[in-house]
Design an enzyme around this catalytic site. Sequence first.
Site, PDB file in Angstrom:
ATOM      1  N   CYS A 245       2.254 -13.765  -1.670  1.00 50.38           N
ATOM      2  CA  CYS A 245       1.269 -13.466  -2.714  1.00 50.38           C
ATOM      3  C   CYS A 245      -0.165 -13.630  -2.192  1.00 50.38           C
ATOM      4  CB  CYS A 245       1.544 -14.329  -3.940  1.00 50.38           C
ATOM      5  SG  CYS A 245       0.730 -13.742  -5.439  1.00 50.38           S
ATOM      6  N   TYR A 290      -4.721  -8.541  -7.221  1.00 45.22           N
ATOM      7  CA  TYR A 290      -5.353  -7.937  -6.050  1.00 45.22           C
ATOM      8  C   TYR A 290      -4.266  -7.435  -5.108  1.00 45.22           C
ATOM      9  CZ  TYR A 290      -9.730 -10.035  -7.587  1.00 45.22           C
ATOM     10  OH  TYR A 290     -10.844 -10.368  -8.319  1.00 45.22           O
ATOM     11  N   HIS A 330       7.288 -12.456  -4.946  1.00 45.36           N
ATOM     12  CA  HIS A 330       7.763 -13.841  -4.909  1.00 45.36           C
ATOM     13  C   HIS A 330       9.260 -13.899  -4.579  1.00 45.36           C
ATOM     14  CE1 HIS A 330       4.201 -15.950  -6.568  1.00 45.36           C
ATOM     15  NE2 HIS A 330       3.944 -14.745  -7.046  1.00 45.36           N
ATOM     16  N   GLU A 332      10.971 -16.463  -3.944  1.00 46.17           N
ATOM     17  CA  GLU A 332      11.570 -17.640  -4.599  1.00 46.17           C
ATOM     18  C   GLU A 332      11.855 -17.389  -6.067  1.00 46.17           C
ATOM     19  OE1 GLU A 332       7.490 -17.882  -6.078  1.00 46.17           O
ATOM     20  OE2 GLU A 332       8.401 -17.228  -4.215  1.00 46.17           O
TER      21      GLU A 332
END
Length: 365
Positions: A245, A290, A330, A332
């Site tokens: 990220c 972003y 992500h 995770e």
Amino acid sequence: MKRQLILEDGTVLIGTGFGGEIEKSGEVVFTTGMTGYQETLSDPSYCGQIVTFTYPLIGNYGINRDDFESIHPSVNGLIVNEICDHPSNFRNEISLNDYLKERKIPGLAGIDTRKLTRKIRQYGTLRGRLCNMDADVEYIVSQLKATVFTDHVKRVSTKDPYPSPGRGHRVVLVDFGMKHGILRELNKRDCDVIVVPYNTTAEEILRLSPDGIMLSNGPGDPKDVPEAIEMLKDIIGKVPLFGICLGHQLFALASGANTSKLKFGHRGLNHPVKNIATGKVAITSQNHGYAVEEESVENTELEITHVALNDGTVEGLRHKKFPAFTVQYHPEASAGPEDANDLFEDFLTMIENFKKEGEELCQNA
């Protein structure tokens, strides 16, 4: 209790207030996740934002002690179509409404969240304020237009280093607003983790003798964290690196690429991402405003490894010379699908290969 949302363009949406009896401003964004609201409100990447849930009913399973992604929630407000006042789940310990009251986070229910979402999609993210009915709309609009939200990473990053011991590879995890899910994935693999603040220097990190370095997620504009960019310029190539990220964006900036603000961002649990090399598609959890500019990667030592199928934006990068790769999404999850969870295994494999290469060089010297 009536409450209103005032947007910077003068739009006023009136609904029913819940949660904390306090007025707060923030960037108004939306997330498409049907579940995972507890992880959302405790995800530091949402720092300073007022989050709109597109799913019509939120709060139906309450709040439990297991699903937090940080100790302190960072959102500035929640907007829902309907909040469930009587949650039902065997893990439930407190209702969403009561939790927000405890944490002094304002909520707004009973508005047309589809209308608000369409507005954000059409005009981009807007600054807004959740406030009482006696608020001066013109004054608040003028204040919102003049407001700039910065320093989010400084607010949510750990202030001091701390260990999460294991018997495996030593990983320095740079905390830009880390979700606990990232730390849990490293702990599952018995990594010896040291979490450090966002402004830790390259010299300080290398002094910890890491086998690998992980760059966490985090809120806001990556260009607001120049300390991290400078640190990465000195780190890349010396130690295997994996970024997620915001960490992905900082890696790109440190490598000579550029980032820019998306119109309304990617926030949800069902974003399809394509692996360019294999053609495989993973459904991913995302939360970012972003992105790395595709054309800016051309004159760097980076290659694009993953792209978003919805809008074609860059979702993954790999360094052509050094052991370093990053993803915008992500792996995770927490909450969300675990399609990309094997990236943690790829990171550990990269560490092992880097160690073997170093041993072979020493033997041949």
